[in-house]
Write a protein that holds these residues in place. Structure first.
Motif, mmCIF file in Angstrom:
data_model
loop_
_atom_site.group_PDB
_atom_site.id
_atom_site.type_symbol
_atom_site.label_atom_id
_atom_site.label_comp_id
_atom_site.label_asym_id
_atom_site.label_seq_id
_atom_site.Cartn_x
_atom_site.Cartn_y
_atom_site.Cartn_z
ATOM 1 N N CYS A 184 -13.484 -4.033 108.867
ATOM 2 C CA CYS A 184 -14.565 -3.318 109.546
ATOM 3 C C CYS A 184 -13.934 -2.236 110.416
ATOM 4 O O CYS A 184 -13.150 -2.544 111.314
ATOM 5 N N PRO A 185 -14.206 -0.967 110.174
ATOM 6 C CA PRO A 185 -13.602 0.106 110.969
ATOM 7 C C PRO A 185 -13.862 -0.105 112.458
ATOM 8 O O PRO A 185 -14.957 -0.529 112.853
ATOM 9 N N PRO A 186 -12.874 0.160 113.289
ATOM 10 C CA PRO A 186 -12.997 -0.159 114.720
ATOM 11 C C PRO A 186 -14.110 0.602 115.435
ATOM 12 O O PRO A 186 -14.611 0.140 116.459
ATOM 13 N N HIS A 187 -14.507 1.756 114.905
ATOM 14 C CA HIS A 187 -15.560 2.524 115.571
ATOM 15 C C HIS A 187 -16.958 2.106 115.132
ATOM 16 O O HIS A 187 -17.947 2.655 115.617
ATOM 17 N N ILE A 188 -17.036 1.117 114.227
ATOM 18 C CA ILE A 188 -18.338 0.643 113.743
ATOM 19 C C ILE A 188 -18.693 -0.651 114.473
ATOM 20 O O ILE A 188 -18.034 -1.680 114.300
ATOM 21 N N SER A 189 -19.714 -0.605 115.284
ATOM 22 C CA SER A 189 -20.139 -1.796 116.034
ATOM 23 C C SER A 189 -21.214 -2.588 115.288
ATOM 24 O O SER A 189 -21.380 -3.791 115.536
ATOM 25 N N LYS A 190 -21.934 -1.937 114.372
ATOM 26 C CA LYS A 190 -22.996 -2.610 113.642
ATOM 27 C C LYS A 190 -22.875 -2.294 112.149
ATOM 28 O O LYS A 190 -23.625 -1.452 111.615
ATOM 29 N N PRO A 191 -21.954 -2.954 111.467
ATOM 30 C CA PRO A 191 -21.855 -2.729 110.015
ATOM 31 C C PRO A 191 -23.134 -3.177 109.322
ATOM 32 O O PRO A 191 -23.809 -4.107 109.764
ATOM 33 N N LYS A 192 -23.440 -2.542 108.213
ATOM 34 C CA LYS A 192 -24.709 -2.805 107.542
ATOM 35 C C LYS A 192 -24.630 -3.940 106.529
ATOM 36 O O LYS A 192 -25.652 -4.481 106.126
ATOM 37 N N GLU A 193 -23.402 -4.306 106.098
ATOM 38 C CA GLU A 193 -23.285 -5.390 105.120
ATOM 39 C C GLU A 193 -21.919 -6.042 105.228
ATOM 40 O O GLU A 193 -20.912 -5.371 105.491
ATOM 41 N N ARG A 194 -21.907 -7.354 105.028
ATOM 42 C CA ARG A 194 -20.671 -8.107 104.837
ATOM 43 C C ARG A 194 -20.754 -8.796 103.484
ATOM 44 O O ARG A 194 -21.707 -9.511 103.199
ATOM 45 N N LYS A 195 -19.733 -8.566 102.652
ATOM 46 C CA LYS A 195 -19.705 -9.141 101.307
ATOM 47 C C LYS A 195 -18.480 -10.039 101.185
ATOM 48 O O LYS A 195 -17.355 -9.599 101.421
ATOM 49 N N ARG A 196 -18.702 -11.290 100.775
ATOM 50 C CA ARG A 196 -17.594 -12.235 100.593
ATOM 51 C C ARG A 196 -17.397 -12.512 99.098
ATOM 52 O O ARG A 196 -18.365 -12.744 98.375
ATOM 53 N N ILE A 197 -16.134 -12.478 98.682
ATOM 54 C CA ILE A 197 -15.774 -12.678 97.284
ATOM 55 C C ILE A 197 -15.070 -14.021 97.143
ATOM 56 O O ILE A 197 -14.048 -14.264 97.796
ATOM 57 N N TYR A 198 -15.606 -14.888 96.285
ATOM 58 C CA TYR A 198 -15.064 -16.234 96.089
ATOM 59 C C TYR A 198 -14.527 -16.391 94.672
ATOM 60 O O TYR A 198 -15.025 -15.773 93.729
ATOM 61 N N LEU A 199 -13.539 -17.249 94.534
ATOM 62 C CA LEU A 199 -13.013 -17.617 93.228
ATOM 63 C C LEU A 199 -13.820 -18.796 92.687
ATOM 64 O O LEU A 199 -14.031 -19.784 93.403
ATOM 65 N N ILE A 200 -14.272 -18.691 91.445
ATOM 66 C CA ILE A 200 -15.100 -19.730 90.828
ATOM 67 C C ILE A 200 -14.331 -20.364 89.677
ATOM 68 O O ILE A 200 -14.143 -19.725 88.627
ATOM 69 N N PRO A 201 -13.842 -21.601 89.826
ATOM 70 C CA PRO A 201 -13.155 -22.258 88.703
ATOM 71 C C PRO A 201 -14.153 -22.646 87.625
ATOM 72 O O PRO A 201 -15.176 -23.278 87.902
ATOM 73 N N LEU A 202 -13.872 -22.245 86.395
ATOM 74 C CA LEU A 202 -14.763 -22.557 85.283
ATOM 75 C C LEU A 202 -14.413 -23.911 84.671
ATOM 76 O O LEU A 202 -13.235 -24.290 84.638
ATOM 77 N N PRO A 203 -15.406 -24.632 84.165
ATOM 78 C CA PRO A 203 -15.115 -25.857 83.413
ATOM 79 C C PRO A 203 -14.416 -25.511 82.105
ATOM 80 O O PRO A 203 -14.358 -24.348 81.698
ATOM 81 N N GLU A 204 -13.903 -26.511 81.428
ATOM 82 C CA GLU A 204 -13.175 -26.263 80.185
ATOM 83 C C GLU A 204 -14.069 -25.634 79.127
ATOM 84 O O GLU A 204 -13.630 -24.750 78.376
ATOM 85 N N LYS A 205 -15.322 -26.055 79.067
ATOM 86 C CA LYS A 205 -16.276 -25.491 78.120
ATOM 87 C C LYS A 205 -17.642 -25.450 78.784
ATOM 88 O O LYS A 205 -17.992 -26.331 79.571
ATOM 89 N N CYS A 206 -18.433 -24.425 78.455
ATOM 90 C CA CYS A 206 -19.810 -24.383 78.933
ATOM 91 C C CYS A 206 -20.572 -23.300 78.182
ATOM 92 O O CYS A 206 -19.997 -22.506 77.430
ATOM 93 N N LEU A 207 -21.875 -23.270 78.414
ATOM 94 C CA LEU A 207 -22.770 -22.290 77.800
ATOM 95 C C LEU A 207 -23.308 -21.378 78.889
ATOM 96 O O LEU A 207 -23.814 -21.839 79.906
#
Length: 295
Positions: free
Chosen positions: A229-252
């Motif tokens: 978050c840039p230091p001059h921004i006191s009210k950012p408009k969005e926070r986005k979090r990126i997660y790792l999703i482990p997949l099962p061995e097989k799925c549809l």
């Protein structure tokens, strides 16, 4: 219901390499709320997610800088973009034993089957509509909280990221905006079920949310995401979090008919902000600390 007839068009080719030393200057003038490129590539061609049993050829640059032909493999479960000729025997991932960093199991792309379901239209029809809707929601509930998941499989001994392509125009990771007071883990599971789960309950995969890979901030309504978050921004408009999703061995997977599921190799994402946007283009950096076990 959307027409379920499959298309037989060739897959996308790689975006032209940029000669600009500043990657940010190569970005399109507008991005969507997910930080993805909203400028349609006029030469982009998509194959319907239900296609199977066909192979097309794309072009890739060899080590000598000349253009050479590279096979593009299409599976019933997803669509591969252009990639270099890789073989498991020559891949260092299968030959080296790493002694540090987390380990993650990856399964072959062919293990994952694909079907279609009813379309899920975007709520905003244009970039301008998206910004206006963004502003109205901000006035109501404040900063937007969103989550996205990174799903991985392997093909030709190389990790591939599963991306959703929309309208042959831009790419996004599965996920989206959280409801008010909804926690990130529960919200991401809800979004994955909406985007990828089949209608039949007995065929639905059980989603697990893994490591938090990164946090991105949008300083203004119509701006890029930044990994701080840039230091001059006191009210950012969005926070986005990126997660790792482990997949099962097989799925549809069941993909809305207005989306295309593409499996993109990490080597095609690296430093390719002009095509995929900053968040997706940085995934190779974030995933480099993992030791992938290619089952």
């Amino acid at each position: 219901a959307d027409d379920d007839k499959d298309s037989d068009m060739p897959p996308l080719e790689a975006a032209p390499e940029s000669t600009n030393t500043n990657p940010q200057e190569d970005l399109p003038t507008s991005t969507d709320a997910n930080g993805s490129n909203t400028e349609a590539n006029e030469d982009a061609k998509a194959v319907s997610s239900g296609d199977s049993g066909t192979k097309d050829e794309g072009k890739a640059k060899g080590e000598d800088g000349k253009v050479s032909e590279a096979n593009v493999v299409e599976f019933p479960s997803a669509i591969l973009t252009r990639h270099s000729k890789l073989t498991t025997a020559a891949n260092p991932l299968t030959d080296l034993v790493f002694r540090s960093g987390p380990t993650m199991d990856l399964y072959p792309l062919k293990n994952y089957d694909l079907t279609k379901k009813l379309p899920q239209p975007e709520k905003s029809k244009s970039h301008e509509d998206r910004i206006m809707r963004f502003m109205r929601n901000y006035d109501k509930v404040g900063r937007r909280e969103s989550v996205e998941g990174v799903l991985l499989a392997h093909c030709h001994g190389h990790p591939h990221v599963l991306l959703l392509e929309i309208n042959q125009a831009f790419y996004k990771l599965p996920g989206g905006r959280l409801r008010q007071d909804e926690d990130g883990i529960s919200g991401l599971k809800r979004k994955l079920k909406k985007r990828l789960n089949p209608v039949e309950e007995n065929l639905q995969p059980h989603w697990e949310v893994g490591d938090l890979l990164s946090v991105w901030w949008r300083p203004d309504f119509d701006s890029l995401h930044y990994p701080y978050c840039p230091p001059h921004i006191s009210k950012p408009k969005e926070r986005k979090r990126i997660y790792l999703i482990p997949l099962p061995e097989k799925c549809l997977f069941a993909i809305p008919s207005n989306f295309v599921l593409r499996a993109v190799p990490l080597l095609d994402l690296y430093n390719n902000m002009n095509r995929y946007g900053p968040i997706i283009a940085h995934l190779p950096h974030l995933l480099s600390r993992y030791n992938f076990t290619l089952n």
